[in-house]
Every structure is written in structure tokens, then in C-alpha cells.
Write a protein that holds these residues in place. Structure first.
Motif, PDB file in Angstrom:
ATOM      1  N   ALA A   1       3.926  -9.924   2.943  1.00  0.00           N
ATOM      2  CA  ALA A   1       3.958  -8.628   3.628  1.00  0.00           C
ATOM      3  C   ALA A   1       4.361  -8.822   5.083  1.00  0.00           C
ATOM      4  O   ALA A   1       3.940  -9.781   5.737  1.00  0.00           O
ATOM      5  N   SER A   2       5.163  -7.910   5.584  1.00  0.00           N
ATOM      6  CA  SER A   2       5.563  -7.965   6.990  1.00  0.00           C
ATOM      7  C   SER A   2       4.475  -7.339   7.855  1.00  0.00           C
ATOM      8  O   SER A   2       3.573  -6.654   7.364  1.00  0.00           O
ATOM      9  N   MET A   3       4.560  -7.570   9.150  1.00  0.00           N
ATOM     10  CA  MET A   3       3.562  -7.028  10.069  1.00  0.00           C
ATOM     11  C   MET A   3       3.615  -5.496  10.144  1.00  0.00           C
ATOM     12  O   MET A   3       2.660  -4.857  10.570  1.00  0.00           O
ATOM     13  N   SER A   4       4.734  -4.912   9.707  1.00  0.00           N
ATOM     14  CA  SER A   4       4.832  -3.448   9.724  1.00  0.00           C
ATOM     15  C   SER A   4       3.869  -2.805   8.727  1.00  0.00           C
ATOM     16  O   SER A   4       3.524  -1.625   8.853  1.00  0.00           O
ATOM     17  N   VAL A   5       3.422  -3.583   7.723  1.00  0.00           N
ATOM     18  CA  VAL A   5       2.465  -3.062   6.739  1.00  0.00           C
ATOM     19  C   VAL A   5       1.167  -2.661   7.431  1.00  0.00           C
ATOM     20  O   VAL A   5       0.502  -1.692   7.039  1.00  0.00           O
ATOM     21  N   LEU A   6       0.790  -3.391   8.486  1.00  0.00           N
ATOM     22  CA  LEU A   6      -0.462  -3.128   9.182  1.00  0.00           C
ATOM     23  C   LEU A   6      -0.429  -1.816   9.963  1.00  0.00           C
ATOM     24  O   LEU A   6      -1.464  -1.364  10.454  1.00  0.00           O
ATOM     25  N   LYS A   7       0.754  -1.213  10.098  1.00  0.00           N
ATOM     26  CA  LYS A   7       0.882   0.071  10.787  1.00  0.00           C
ATOM     27  C   LYS A   7       1.096   1.231   9.819  1.00  0.00           C
ATOM     28  O   LYS A   7       1.173   2.384  10.231  1.00  0.00           O
ATOM     29  N   SER A   8       1.210   0.909   8.523  1.00  0.00           N
ATOM     30  CA  SER A   8       1.473   1.937   7.515  1.00  0.00           C
ATOM     31  C   SER A   8       0.260   2.091   6.598  1.00  0.00           C
ATOM     32  O   SER A   8      -0.058   1.165   5.840  1.00  0.00           O
ATOM     33  N   PRO A   9      -0.445   3.217   6.637  1.00  0.00           N
ATOM     34  CA  PRO A   9      -1.632   3.389   5.785  1.00  0.00           C
ATOM     35  C   PRO A   9      -1.331   3.274   4.294  1.00  0.00           C
ATOM     36  O   PRO A   9      -2.130   2.710   3.540  1.00  0.00           O
ATOM     37  N   THR A  10      -0.167   3.777   3.856  1.00  0.00           N
ATOM     38  CA  THR A  10       0.161   3.753   2.426  1.00  0.00           C
ATOM     39  C   THR A  10       0.370   2.331   1.929  1.00  0.00           C
ATOM     40  O   THR A  10      -0.192   1.921   0.900  1.00  0.00           O
ATOM     41  N   GLU A  11       1.181   1.550   2.653  1.00  0.00           N
ATOM     42  CA  GLU A  11       1.457   0.173   2.234  1.00  0.00           C
ATOM     43  C   GLU A  11       0.213  -0.703   2.356  1.00  0.00           C
ATOM     44  O   GLU A  11      -0.032  -1.574   1.516  1.00  0.00           O
ATOM     45  N   LEU A  12      -0.579  -0.478   3.392  1.00  0.00           N
ATOM     46  CA  LEU A  12      -1.798  -1.270   3.571  1.00  0.00           C
ATOM     47  C   LEU A  12      -2.807  -0.972   2.463  1.00  0.00           C
ATOM     48  O   LEU A  12      -3.503  -1.881   1.983  1.00  0.00           O
ATOM     49  N   ALA A  13      -2.878   0.279   2.027  1.00  0.00           N
ATOM     50  CA  ALA A  13      -3.794   0.644   0.939  1.00  0.00           C
ATOM     51  C   ALA A  13      -3.418  -0.071  -0.353  1.00  0.00           C
ATOM     52  O   ALA A  13      -4.292  -0.529  -1.103  1.00  0.00           O
TER      53      ALA A  13
ATOM     54  N   GLN B   1     -15.556  -1.593  -6.487  1.00  0.00           N
ATOM     55  CA  GLN B   1     -15.759  -0.175  -6.807  1.00  0.00           C
ATOM     56  C   GLN B   1     -14.687   0.258  -7.811  1.00  0.00           C
ATOM     57  O   GLN B   1     -13.764   0.988  -7.484  1.00  0.00           O
ATOM     58  N   TRP B   2     -14.808  -0.231  -9.034  1.00  0.00           N
ATOM     59  CA  TRP B   2     -13.818   0.066 -10.067  1.00  0.00           C
ATOM     60  C   TRP B   2     -13.833   1.558 -10.389  1.00  0.00           C
ATOM     61  O   TRP B   2     -14.870   2.140 -10.664  1.00  0.00           O
ATOM     62  N   GLY B   3     -12.669   2.186 -10.318  1.00  0.00           N
ATOM     63  CA  GLY B   3     -12.552   3.616 -10.559  1.00  0.00           C
ATOM     64  C   GLY B   3     -12.373   4.410  -9.282  1.00  0.00           C
ATOM     65  O   GLY B   3     -11.789   5.495  -9.297  1.00  0.00           O
ATOM     66  N   ASN B   4     -12.864   3.880  -8.159  1.00  0.00           N
ATOM     67  CA  ASN B   4     -12.726   4.560  -6.868  1.00  0.00           C
ATOM     68  C   ASN B   4     -11.836   3.779  -5.909  1.00  0.00           C
ATOM     69  O   ASN B   4     -11.856   4.033  -4.704  1.00  0.00           O
ATOM     70  N   GLU B   5     -11.061   2.818  -6.452  1.00  0.00           N
ATOM     71  CA  GLU B   5     -10.281   1.947  -5.559  1.00  0.00           C
ATOM     72  C   GLU B   5      -9.202   2.715  -4.800  1.00  0.00           C
ATOM     73  O   GLU B   5      -8.907   2.397  -3.637  1.00  0.00           O
ATOM     74  N   ASP B   6      -8.608   3.736  -5.425  1.00  0.00           N
ATOM     75  CA  ASP B   6      -7.571   4.513  -4.730  1.00  0.00           C
ATOM     76  C   ASP B   6      -8.155   5.259  -3.536  1.00  0.00           C
ATOM     77  O   ASP B   6      -7.569   5.278  -2.446  1.00  0.00           O
ATOM     78  N   LEU B   7      -9.321   5.864  -3.737  1.00  0.00           N
ATOM     79  CA  LEU B   7      -9.967   6.626  -2.664  1.00  0.00           C
ATOM     80  C   LEU B   7     -10.333   5.723  -1.493  1.00  0.00           C
ATOM     81  O   LEU B   7      -9.941   5.974  -0.345  1.00  0.00           O
ATOM     82  N   PHE B   8     -11.070   4.647  -1.782  1.00  0.00           N
ATOM     83  CA  PHE B   8     -11.580   3.813  -0.693  1.00  0.00           C
ATOM     84  C   PHE B   8     -10.478   2.984  -0.039  1.00  0.00           C
ATOM     85  O   PHE B   8     -10.520   2.742   1.172  1.00  0.00           O
ATOM     86  N   ALA B   9      -9.493   2.536  -0.818  1.00  0.00           N
ATOM     87  CA  ALA B   9      -8.392   1.770  -0.220  1.00  0.00           C
ATOM     88  C   ALA B   9      -7.632   2.624   0.785  1.00  0.00           C
ATOM     89  O   ALA B   9      -7.261   2.154   1.872  1.00  0.00           O
ATOM     90  N   SER B  10      -7.411   3.905   0.445  1.00  0.00           N
ATOM     91  CA  SER B  10      -6.688   4.784   1.371  1.00  0.00           C
ATOM     92  C   SER B  10      -7.510   5.062   2.623  1.00  0.00           C
ATOM     93  O   SER B  10      -6.969   5.093   3.740  1.00  0.00           O
ATOM     94  N   LYS B  11      -8.828   5.238   2.472  1.00  0.00           N
ATOM     95  CA  LYS B  11      -9.677   5.511   3.636  1.00  0.00           C
ATOM     96  C   LYS B  11      -9.777   4.283   4.545  1.00  0.00           C
ATOM     97  O   LYS B  11      -9.732   4.393   5.777  1.00  0.00           O
ATOM     98  N   ILE B  12      -9.926   3.102   3.932  1.00  0.00           N
ATOM     99  CA  ILE B  12     -10.008   1.868   4.729  1.00  0.00           C
ATOM    100  C   ILE B  12      -8.698   1.631   5.469  1.00  0.00           C
ATOM    101  O   ILE B  12      -8.685   1.278   6.657  1.00  0.00           O
ATOM    102  N   ALA B  13      -7.574   1.831   4.772  1.00  0.00           N
ATOM    103  CA  ALA B  13      -6.268   1.630   5.404  1.00  0.00           C
ATOM    104  C   ALA B  13      -6.070   2.605   6.563  1.00  0.00           C
ATOM    105  O   ALA B  13      -5.584   2.224   7.637  1.00  0.00           O
ATOM    106  N   GLU B  14      -6.472   3.855   6.361  1.00  0.00           N
ATOM    107  CA  GLU B  14      -6.338   4.860   7.429  1.00  0.00           C
ATOM    108  C   GLU B  14      -7.164   4.475   8.650  1.00  0.00           C
ATOM    109  O   GLU B  14      -6.692   4.554   9.797  1.00  0.00           O
ATOM    110  N   ALA B  15      -8.408   4.025   8.408  1.00  0.00           N
ATOM    111  CA  ALA B  15      -9.281   3.645   9.523  1.00  0.00           C
ATOM    112  C   ALA B  15      -8.760   2.401  10.236  1.00  0.00           C
ATOM    113  O   ALA B  15      -8.792   2.323  11.471  1.00  0.00           O
ATOM    114  N   CYS B  16      -8.265   1.427   9.471  1.00  0.00           N
ATOM    115  CA  CYS B  16      -7.764   0.188  10.084  1.00  0.00           C
ATOM    116  C   CYS B  16      -6.509   0.448  10.916  1.00  0.00           C
ATOM    117  O   CYS B  16      -6.326  -0.159  11.981  1.00  0.00           O
TER     118      CYS B  16
END
Length: 592
Positions: free
Chosen positions: A182-194, A205-220
Motif C-alpha cells: 500500500a502507498s502512503m496515500s492510503v493513510l489519507k483515504s478512509p475508503t482504502e484504509l478501511a 467482530q465477525w459480521g460488523n467488520e464493515d461498520l467498524f473498519a469504516s469508523k476506525i479508518a475515518e477516525a485515523c
């Protein structure tokens, strides 16, 4: 008689000298036994009550058995379908989780060999934040295979040498398995980071990975500085508010404190924040003194002087432009009156960790004296306001900027146990993002990388001369424990799954792993971070080798403490046993 006496004189002298030697030897034996507590050998050398075990049967195999028990305990928690463990610690706090770092930490393991695996798991948690279960399971499997080799006649040094050689080869092969960088630009993109951190969340958290991955990526992304290498995991905070479902989890720009304000002002824009780590109240003198008051007028003047001094201080603070006052300790009623008079929002934050985060978010300095702040001590925030989330009033410091220094993930849930488990999954995801800032290379997941390593090491071992080859092959065989465990925890036939994966890898499809949804093998696009695998392999091998190097166990007698306790009719002698457990057990041994 004279003839007999003269003939037996030499014999009598020999008998007398023999008796003398026996008496001397007996005396020396009594003295030696008195010095060694009545025993010889190692027990006689050591202090009374010391336990000594040596050899394969007494030391090595017992250590291996303890490590196996810990490994088998957390093995069923590996992967998305891993089972939860219900752990109640010595403080009666309940933990329901499949996170092995929490499990081994709260089990309070006492056996020294099993503690080595616990320490390796903790080190993996602090270094990478993920892969703690992999460390414990792999170390346990390495010891199981080593036990078989030792029973077949191999020496411990040959097993250790083979394991170290296999580790070096595994790290070398692992570098060639990289399928995505992954390039460093991934760290600035919530979608790619998720997408990058989704496999990590799915394991917790099997079953909720889409929800939490997107929230963690957005916060990071919100908390990501211009230089990604300077990313601080503490800038992504978790606030747990009971109520709603986990799907109600949201991300707040800035800092969200789960506490209300003290005064009547609930919202401030373009806030200037002053933070005090001392009580906001009338100042007291450092030394004791006596004031002699002769009349009611003097008493009234004395009280008014205290009020005037406090009002002067609050007025000076307000004159600097500060309109939000944050205190880490108590706020007096009189001080509260004057703060309200000068239109300042008041917030009490007793947690020093939250106070530190608040200072970092706003740029304020924590003042240790109640005095007007200097311009550089004031923090700034675009919008400070009170908001009700569920039935909890929260104070939110919102910078209203896309490059906010801090972000808060507000976790919702029906119970505190559920929210704590979600919090652990979020912490693992944030730690993986931190690892990505150093090395963003990925290898095939879902058990594929481990099986590729197992195949490569077994072929490498067959080509090696000497007895080390058996240990190298066993190291490769141990790596099969990951796909086997993933299959077993999903209710699949582990032998058939592993055979299908081997066949697919030989055919050139090296990314084929276990599809736990359809119960078969295919390329699911699951990727694992290379750094996680490398650190886990190193720590698991080091822990296993350290356990194998032990050939003697010497345990000193547990420390005891005797005290005499006075009672009305004399005294009792109390025998206190000091143990690792915080509880100290007392027993009466003498009551005169």
C-alpha cells in the motif's frame, strides 16, 4: 595367654584404629547432616523447603505441558469464528471476549513456563497490536512438536538449532510472499484504509467488520498528521455510551468527554481554553496562622477580603480572553459564582489521561497555580458544546476541521461487556494503522501464508544434512496449526481443507485460503500485514526456545512473616503467607 596376647597385639591395634575411624566418620556425618538439614546432594546445598527438579521428565516435559495447556485454552478463540471466554478476575470483574491478549492477561497465570508465553503475547500487543493469539498458539504447537522429537532421542540443542535455522528461513521466505504494497496515500483515504484493516476487525467482530473498519479508518484519517510516521494511537479515543445497538457507533471530530458542564453556559464558539490541575477555590496559606478578630465588622471585612481576592483572580483569568475553564480537581461554590458572573463555561475532568488528551487536542498547557494564564498557555477550539447522546450528556470539543488532531469513536451498545469488546477490536485496528505507517506490505491471509511457509520449510528441511532437519520439518509442520484451527473453529474438516489448500498452492494459486462462509477454499482477497507475521514468528520461536533451554527448576520456599498481635487477654502469634495474590491469608499458630 602370654603367647596369645603377644600374637594378637597387632590385630587388637588394627581393631581399635578401625573403631576410632568409624566413630570419627559417624561424628563427621552427624556434623554434615546438621549443616545440610539432614539431607545431601542439591537438597542439602539449598535452603530447607526448596524444591529442585531436573532432567527431561521433571523439568522440560512439565514446562511443555504447562505451555500446551495455555495454548489449548486460547486456541479455540482464533479466527472470525473463535469462541468467547468468560473470565472473572480476582476483583470479580467479568470479561467476555475472544481477544487472547485480554484472556491471558486476566487469567493470572502462575506457572513460570506459561508466563513466558503470556509475556510474548503482551510484547506482540505492544509492538503490533494484533496477532497475539497467533503467538500463543504457534509457541504451544512448537513445544508439542519438540516434545515428540525429544522423546524420539534428539538432544535439546539440536532441536533449538533447528528451530533457529527454520525461523531465519521462514522470515526469508515471508518476504517473497508479499502480494500487495500500500502507498502512503492510503493513510489519507478512509475508503482504502478501511479495506486494509477489515481482516483485522473481522477476526474480532465477525459480521460488523464493515461498520467498524469504516469508523476506525475515518477516525485515523482525522487524527493523521502531515507526517504519517508521527501518528499517535492515543489521538483516537473511544467513548462508551450505553444504549442503542453497536450499529449506532459514530465518529466525532475532536474530543468527546462523557460528562456534562457544571455551569449554565452550554455552548461556546471560538473558545479560548484554560486548564488548571489544581482546585479552583480560595487560596490557602502554606503555613498555619491565627487571626484575632475583635468585632463583627472585622469578621465581615475578613470574609469580604477573601471574596475580593478570589473575584480578582477570576476576573484576571477572564481578562485574558479565556471563556472555557477546565479543572482537574474540585471547584468551590464561591469560585463557581464568579466564573458564572464572567460568562465562562466550566468543566471538571478528574481523569489525568483525559486532561492530557484535552490539552493535546486544544494546545493548552496544564497550569499548576491558580493565576491568569499567559497567551501561550491558552488552548483554542472552534466549537465547544453540550450534546445528549442516548441519555448521557457529553461535552464535545470540535475543531470543525478535516485535519483535527484528535478523533473520538463513540461506541454504543446494550451492555458494557459488548462495548468493551468492541473497544478492544478498535484498539487493535488503530494499532495496525500505526504499523502501516512503518511498513504497509501485505501477505495472503486466511491461513494461506502459514501454509506456504510450512511447505517451504518442510522442503528446506529435507535438503539439510544432520539431525537439524527433523526440527526444521517440525517447525514447518507447526505452522499448519493456523489453517487447521481456523477450519476446526468453523466446523470444517481440517484435514480436507489443508489438503485442498496444498493442492491449490502447488497449482500456482498462492492466495487461496479458507472461506469460512461457504466452508471451502478459495481466494477471498483477505490480506494480513507483513509486520504482524514477522513479529509473531520471532516472538513465538523465542518463547518456545526459552522454555526448551530450561533443564532445571529450583523453587525457593515461599516467604512467610510472623507477627504477634495484642488482644485484651494476652497475644496471639499470627502466621501470614505472602503470595502473588493480593489477598494475604492469616492463620493463628499459637494462643498462649
Amino acid at each position: 595367654n602370654r603367647l596369645w596376647g603377644s600374637a594378637t597385639a597387632p590385630l587388637r591395634s588394627v581393631l581399635i584404629s578401625t573403631e576410632t575411624r568409624r566413630a570419627q566418620q559417624h561424628q563427621r556425618g552427624i556434623m554434615a547432616r546438621s549443616l545440610t538439614g539432614g539431607s545431601f546432594g542439591v537438597q542439602g546445598m539449598l535452603k530447607e523447603g526448596t524444591k529442585h527438579m531436573s532432567g527431561l521428565e521433571e523439568a522440560t516435559f512439565k514446562n511443555i505441558d504447562a505451555a500446551k495447556q495455555l495454548s489449548s485454552c486460547v486456541r479455540t478463540s482464533l479466527g472470525p469464528n473463535g469462541m468467547n471466554k468468560m473470565v472473572i478476575n480476582h476483583l470479580d470483574k467479568l470479561f467476555i471476549t475472544s481477544d487472547s491478549a485480554t484472556i491471558v492477561n486476566e487469567l493470572e497465570v502462575q506457572h513460570p513456563a506459561a508466563k513466558l508465553l503470556v509475556m510474548a503475547s503482551k510484547m506482540q500487543e505492544s509492538e503490533v497490536g494484533d496477532g497475539t493469539n497467533f503467538v500463543v498458539v504457534l509457541a504451544g504447537e512448537l513445544l508439542i512438536q519438540a516434545e515428540e522429537l525429544l522423546k524420539n532421542g534428539l538432544h535439546i540443542s539440536e532441536v533449538i538449532g533447528g528451530y533457529n535455522t527454520a525461523l531465519a528461513k521462514a522470515l526469508e521466505v515471508l518476504e517473497t510472499l508479499v502480494t500487495h504494497s500500500a502507498s502512503m496515500s492510503v493513510l489519507k483515504s478512509p475508503t482504502e484504509l478501511a479495506e486494509a484493516i477489515k481482516p483485522v476487525i473481522a477476526a474480532k467482530q465477525w459480521g460488523n467488520e464493515d461498520l467498524f473498519a469504516s469508523k476506525i479508518a475515518e477516525a485515523c484519517v482525522l487524527a493523521m498528521p502531515e507526517n504519517p510516521a508521527a501518528f499517535n494511537v492515543d489521538n483516537v479515543r473511544v467513548a462508551k455510551i450505553i444504549g442503542n445497538a453497536v450499529s449506532g457507533t459514530t465518529v466525532v471530530k475532536g474530543l468527546c468527554l462523557t460528562r456534562s458542564v457544571l455551569g449554565t453556559i452550554h455552548e461556546v464558539r471560538d473558545a479560548k481554553i484554560v486548564v488548571y490541575g489544581v482546585p479552583v477555590d480560595s487560596s490557602t496559606t502554606e503555613t498555619k496562622g491565627t487571626v484575632l478578630l475583635k468585632s463583627a465588622e472585622e469578621l465581615k471585612a475578613y470574609n469580604n477580603s477573601e471574596e475580593d481576592a478570589l473575584e480578582k483572580t477570576i476576573k484576571a483569568i477572564a481578562a485574558t480572553g479565556a471563556n472555557v475553564l477546565v479543572c482537574g480537581q474540585s471547584i468551590g461554590e464561591l469560585a463557581m459564582h464568579f466564573v458564572e458572573k464572567y460568562k465562562m463555561m466550566v468543566l471538571k475532568v478528574p481523569s489525568k489521561f483525559e486532561l492530557r488528551r484535552l490539552c493535546r487536542t486544544t494546545g493548552a498547557n496544564n497550569l499548576v497555580r491558580l493565576e491568569p494564564p499567559a497567551p501561550e498557555d491558552l488552548g483554542t477550539c472552534k466549537h465547544v458544546y453540550l450534546k445528549e447522546i442516548g441519555s448521557t450528556w457529553c461535552t464535545i470539543f470540535d475543531q470543525e476541521a478535516d485535519n483535527s488532531k484528535t478523533a473520538t469513536i463513540v461506541v454504543r451498545g446494550s451492555s458494557m461487556n459488548i462495548m468493551e469488546d468492541v473497544e478492544r477490536a478498535i484498539e487493535d485496528g488503530v494499532n495496525v494503522v500505526k504499523s502501516m505507517t512503518k511498513d504497509a506490505r501485505f501477505v495472503p491471509g486466511a491461513g494461506a501464508a502459514e501454509l506456504l511457509l510450512a511447505d517451504a520449510l518442510q522442503q528446506y528441511g529435507e535438503a539439510q544434512p544432520g539431525l537439524d532437519q527433523y526440527a526444521i520439518q517440525k517447525f514447518g509442520l507447526s505452522l499448519e496449526v493456523v489453517p487447521r484451527t481456523l477450519a476446526e473453529n468453523s466446523g470444517l474438516d481440517a484435514t480436507n481443507i489443508v489438503a485442498q489448500m496444498y493442492a491449490a498452492h502447488k497449482a500456482g494459486s498462492t492466495s487461496v485460503g479458507i472461506d469460512i462462509v461457504e466452508g471451502t477454499t478459495k481466494d477471498c482477497g483477505v490480506l494480513d500485514l507483513l509486520v504482524t507475521k514477522k513479529e509473531a514468528l520471532k516472538l513465538a520461536t523465542d518463547a518456545a526456545v526459552t522454555v526448551l533451554r530450561v533443564d532445571q527448576i529450583i523453587m525457593a520456599k515461599q516467604a512467610t512473616l510472623e507477627r504477634s498481635v495484642l488482644v485484651p487477654k494476652g497475644y496471639i502469634k499470627v502466621h501470614a503467607v505472602e503470595t502473588a495474590n493480593p489477598t494475604v491469608h492469616f492463620a493463628v499458630v499459637n494462643t498462649p
